[in-house]
Design a protein around this motif. Sequence first.
Motif, PDB file in Angstrom:
ATOM      1  N   GLN A  85     -12.220  32.319 -23.328  1.00  0.00           N
ATOM      2  CA  GLN A  85     -12.688  31.913 -22.069  1.00  0.00           C
ATOM      3  C   GLN A  85     -13.205  30.526 -22.662  1.00  0.00           C
ATOM      4  OE1 GLN A  85     -11.937  33.329 -19.614  1.00  0.00           O
ATOM      5  NE2 GLN A  85     -11.877  35.188 -20.021  1.00  0.00           N
ATOM      6  N   PHE A  86     -12.692  29.641 -23.089  1.00  0.00           N
ATOM      7  CA  PHE A  86     -13.294  28.288 -23.734  1.00  0.00           C
ATOM      8  C   PHE A  86     -12.159  27.244 -23.212  1.00  0.00           C
ATOM      9  CE2 PHE A  86     -13.648  24.846 -26.694  1.00  0.00           C
ATOM     10  CZ  PHE A  86     -14.801  24.620 -26.732  1.00  0.00           C
ATOM     11  N   SER A  87     -12.779  26.185 -22.674  1.00  0.00           N
ATOM     12  CA  SER A  87     -11.950  25.246 -21.951  1.00  0.00           C
ATOM     13  C   SER A  87     -10.707  25.605 -21.191  1.00  0.00           C
ATOM     14  CB  SER A  87     -11.665  24.316 -23.323  1.00  0.00           C
ATOM     15  OG  SER A  87     -10.771  23.176 -22.944  1.00  0.00           O
ATOM     16  N   ALA A  88      -9.694  25.068 -21.687  1.00  0.00           N
ATOM     17  CA  ALA A  88      -8.378  25.497 -21.082  1.00  0.00           C
ATOM     18  C   ALA A  88      -7.873  26.857 -21.195  1.00  0.00           C
ATOM     19  CB  ALA A  88      -7.400  24.303 -21.123  1.00  0.00           C
ATOM     20  N   PHE A  89      -8.544  27.586 -22.253  1.00  0.00           N
ATOM     21  CA  PHE A  89      -7.922  28.993 -22.672  1.00  0.00           C
ATOM     22  C   PHE A  89      -8.733  29.979 -22.178  1.00  0.00           C
ATOM     23  CE2 PHE A  89      -7.509  25.373 -25.778  1.00  0.00           C
ATOM     24  CZ  PHE A  89      -6.064  25.101 -25.604  1.00  0.00           C
ATOM     25  N   GLU A  90      -8.138  31.228 -21.523  1.00  0.00           N
ATOM     26  CA  GLU A  90      -8.648  32.486 -21.335  1.00  0.00           C
ATOM     27  C   GLU A  90      -8.718  33.051 -22.676  1.00  0.00           C
ATOM     28  OE1 GLU A  90      -6.929  34.434 -18.280  1.00  0.00           O
ATOM     29  OE2 GLU A  90      -7.837  32.863 -16.676  1.00  0.00           O
ATOM     30  N   ALA A 136     -14.388  32.402 -11.987  1.00  0.00           N
ATOM     31  CA  ALA A 136     -15.791  33.437 -11.501  1.00  0.00           C
ATOM     32  C   ALA A 136     -15.843  34.496 -12.254  1.00  0.00           C
ATOM     33  CB  ALA A 136     -15.181  33.856 -10.147  1.00  0.00           C
ATOM     34  N   GLY A 137     -16.996  34.855 -12.780  1.00  0.00           N
ATOM     35  CA  GLY A 137     -17.523  36.000 -13.374  1.00  0.00           C
ATOM     36  C   GLY A 137     -17.583  35.796 -14.846  1.00  0.00           C
ATOM     37  N   HIS A 138     -17.028  34.812 -15.353  1.00  0.00           N
ATOM     38  CA  HIS A 138     -17.316  34.753 -16.946  1.00  0.00           C
ATOM     39  C   HIS A 138     -18.684  34.769 -17.443  1.00  0.00           C
ATOM     40  CE1 HIS A 138     -12.890  32.876 -16.562  1.00  0.00           C
ATOM     41  NE2 HIS A 138     -12.748  34.141 -16.356  1.00  0.00           N
ATOM     42  N   LYS A 139     -18.934  35.610 -18.279  1.00  0.00           N
ATOM     43  CA  LYS A 139     -20.268  35.780 -18.840  1.00  0.00           C
ATOM     44  C   LYS A 139     -20.528  35.169 -20.258  1.00  0.00           C
ATOM     45  CE  LYS A 139     -22.500  37.769 -15.341  1.00  0.00           C
ATOM     46  NZ  LYS A 139     -21.056  37.487 -14.508  1.00  0.00           N
ATOM     47  N   ALA A 140     -19.154  34.993 -21.038  1.00  0.00           N
ATOM     48  CA  ALA A 140     -19.289  34.441 -22.279  1.00  0.00           C
ATOM     49  C   ALA A 140     -18.061  33.817 -22.660  1.00  0.00           C
ATOM     50  CB  ALA A 140     -19.551  35.648 -23.430  1.00  0.00           C
ATOM     51  N   ALA A 141     -18.123  32.957 -23.677  1.00  0.00           N
ATOM     52  CA  ALA A 141     -17.134  32.212 -24.150  1.00  0.00           C
ATOM     53  C   ALA A 141     -17.370  31.907 -25.720  1.00  0.00           C
ATOM     54  CB  ALA A 141     -16.994  30.758 -23.330  1.00  0.00           C
ATOM     55  N   SER A 142     -16.234  31.835 -26.320  1.00  0.00           N
ATOM     56  CA  SER A 142     -16.334  31.678 -27.628  1.00  0.00           C
ATOM     57  C   SER A 142     -15.240  30.893 -28.486  1.00  0.00           C
ATOM     58  CB  SER A 142     -16.600  33.068 -28.432  1.00  0.00           C
ATOM     59  OG  SER A 142     -15.306  33.748 -28.244  1.00  0.00           O
ATOM     60  N   VAL A 143     -15.320  30.229 -29.506  1.00  0.00           N
ATOM     61  CA  VAL A 143     -14.450  29.623 -30.366  1.00  0.00           C
ATOM     62  C   VAL A 143     -14.766  30.131 -31.989  1.00  0.00           C
ATOM     63  CG1 VAL A 143     -13.416  27.614 -31.489  1.00  0.00           C
ATOM     64  CG2 VAL A 143     -14.500  27.526 -28.981  1.00  0.00           C
ATOM     65  N   LYS A 144     -13.644  30.692 -32.590  1.00  0.00           N
ATOM     66  CA  LYS A 144     -13.886  31.117 -33.937  1.00  0.00           C
ATOM     67  C   LYS A 144     -12.799  30.549 -34.713  1.00  0.00           C
ATOM     68  CE  LYS A 144     -13.959  35.547 -36.220  1.00  0.00           C
ATOM     69  NZ  LYS A 144     -13.895  37.064 -36.305  1.00  0.00           N
ATOM     70  N   LEU A 145     -13.306  30.233 -36.063  1.00  0.00           N
ATOM     71  CA  LEU A 145     -12.512  29.664 -37.120  1.00  0.00           C
ATOM     72  C   LEU A 145     -12.335  30.788 -38.120  1.00  0.00           C
ATOM     73  CD1 LEU A 145     -12.998  25.828 -37.497  1.00  0.00           C
ATOM     74  CD2 LEU A 145     -11.396  26.859 -35.823  1.00  0.00           C
ATOM     75  N   VAL A 146     -11.178  31.070 -38.774  1.00  0.00           N
ATOM     76  CA  VAL A 146     -10.925  31.969 -39.926  1.00  0.00           C
ATOM     77  C   VAL A 146     -10.469  31.180 -40.975  1.00  0.00           C
ATOM     78  CG1 VAL A 146     -10.190  33.780 -40.992  1.00  0.00           C
ATOM     79  CG2 VAL A 146     -11.111  33.921 -38.435  1.00  0.00           C
ATOM     80  N   ASP A 147     -10.889  31.192 -42.178  1.00  0.00           N
ATOM     81  CA  ASP A 147     -10.196  30.369 -43.386  1.00  0.00           C
ATOM     82  C   ASP A 147      -9.308  31.057 -44.000  1.00  0.00           C
ATOM     83  OD1 ASP A 147     -11.731  31.873 -45.229  1.00  0.00           O
ATOM     84  OD2 ASP A 147     -13.384  30.397 -45.386  1.00  0.00           O
ATOM     85  N   ASP A 148      -8.614  30.797 -45.060  1.00  0.00           N
ATOM     86  CA  ASP A 148      -7.493  31.505 -45.716  1.00  0.00           C
ATOM     87  C   ASP A 148      -8.205  32.353 -46.700  1.00  0.00           C
ATOM     88  OD1 ASP A 148      -8.437  29.713 -47.452  1.00  0.00           O
ATOM     89  OD2 ASP A 148      -6.509  28.707 -47.847  1.00  0.00           O
ATOM     90  N   ARG A 149      -9.493  32.389 -46.850  1.00  0.00           N
ATOM     91  CA  ARG A 149     -10.149  33.550 -47.802  1.00  0.00           C
ATOM     92  C   ARG A 149     -10.849  34.819 -46.812  1.00  0.00           C
ATOM     93  NH1 ARG A 149     -12.727  30.155 -52.706  1.00  0.00           N
ATOM     94  NH2 ARG A 149     -10.689  28.978 -53.317  1.00  0.00           N
ATOM     95  N   GLY A 150     -10.655  34.737 -45.193  1.00  0.00           N
ATOM     96  CA  GLY A 150     -11.123  35.573 -44.525  1.00  0.00           C
ATOM     97  C   GLY A 150     -12.696  35.325 -44.113  1.00  0.00           C
ATOM     98  N   GLY A 151     -13.206  34.301 -44.799  1.00  0.00           N
ATOM     99  CA  GLY A 151     -14.545  33.684 -44.126  1.00  0.00           C
ATOM    100  C   GLY A 151     -14.398  33.176 -42.619  1.00  0.00           C
TER     101      GLY A 151
END
Length: 329
Positions: free
Chosen positions: A10-15, A80-95
């Motif tokens: 639910q961030f920017s142009a992306f569901e 309509a109705g969106h309560k949260a949005a997020s962006v997440k990055l995962v590195d090549d070691r799992g962090g």
Amino acid sequence: MAIRSVIFKQFSAFENAELGLSPGLNVFIGENATGKTHAMKAIYALTRGVSDEQSEPSDKLVRVFRPDDDSPGRLAHRGAGHKAASVKLVDDRGGSISVSINTKSGSAKSELKAFSPPPAVFLPSREGLAMFEGFIASYKRRELSFDETYFDLAESLSASALRGALPQALKQIGSDLEKALGGKVVLSGPRFYLRGEGGSMLEAPLVSEGLRKLGSILRLLQNGELRQTGLLLWDEPEANLNPRLTVLVAKVLLRLAQNDVQVVLATHDYLLVETLAQFTKQSCRFFAFRRTDGAASVEVSASETLDGLPFNPIRAEFLAHYDRLRGID
């Protein structure tokens, strides 16, 4: 250290979209307003935000996107109705590093889990050498219409050259760029210049914009801001480039990717994309961004090869162009 994936909800142009990145070269294509630059800015903001000890990644996200009233809630996917949005990055070691946005309250919070950010450089579509003079001081003191990627670039360009020799692979890239430029990029006083082999000095605003783009890459290599195990995000590198320089840029990007620089670029250029597809053999991924008719969100497809994408708006339009030349409806 490389970014393995970026996840949008639910961030920017992306569901809902997850982009599995190559540790080498990543090429974003798609029509305008399909979220390519927003995806790159999100990757950059979270990566640099972890490195910034003075603020949270969520604050960096706001400074890079510059929504009205500095409200993170305005970065959420509009619906309509969106309560949260997020962006997440995962590195090549799992962090991982994630920023969650509560659209109702407009607040945002960051969560860091053993994430080791690569040193990141973002090159906007407009180059930075000509506008460098006085930019850093003005940005700190006055309200400007530029987002923080321009300020970060100016600071990176201002760094002095590294002591000692560059790694041989990066040194060769620098030599190729100097040959194309016909000289070296130097900072003298408050301005950048192109210094020719005979010692002539041509101020940056008098150098063509296409060459200034190459000059920025050269400067960032020589001062170590762009380095092996680093991350380069470049928005529309083809802008204002003659086709001959576009081929050189393609070769530079491929060499960087082959020498442990993770590269992410967004482009609309047929020649650049097809040249990259022709010469790359491994550690490359192509992404096609598309907003289907009537859809509110963007879908993203990925392939290890350009031909493997289910849709390619750049190639499709060029084929349509040749059909028009031949009088085919």
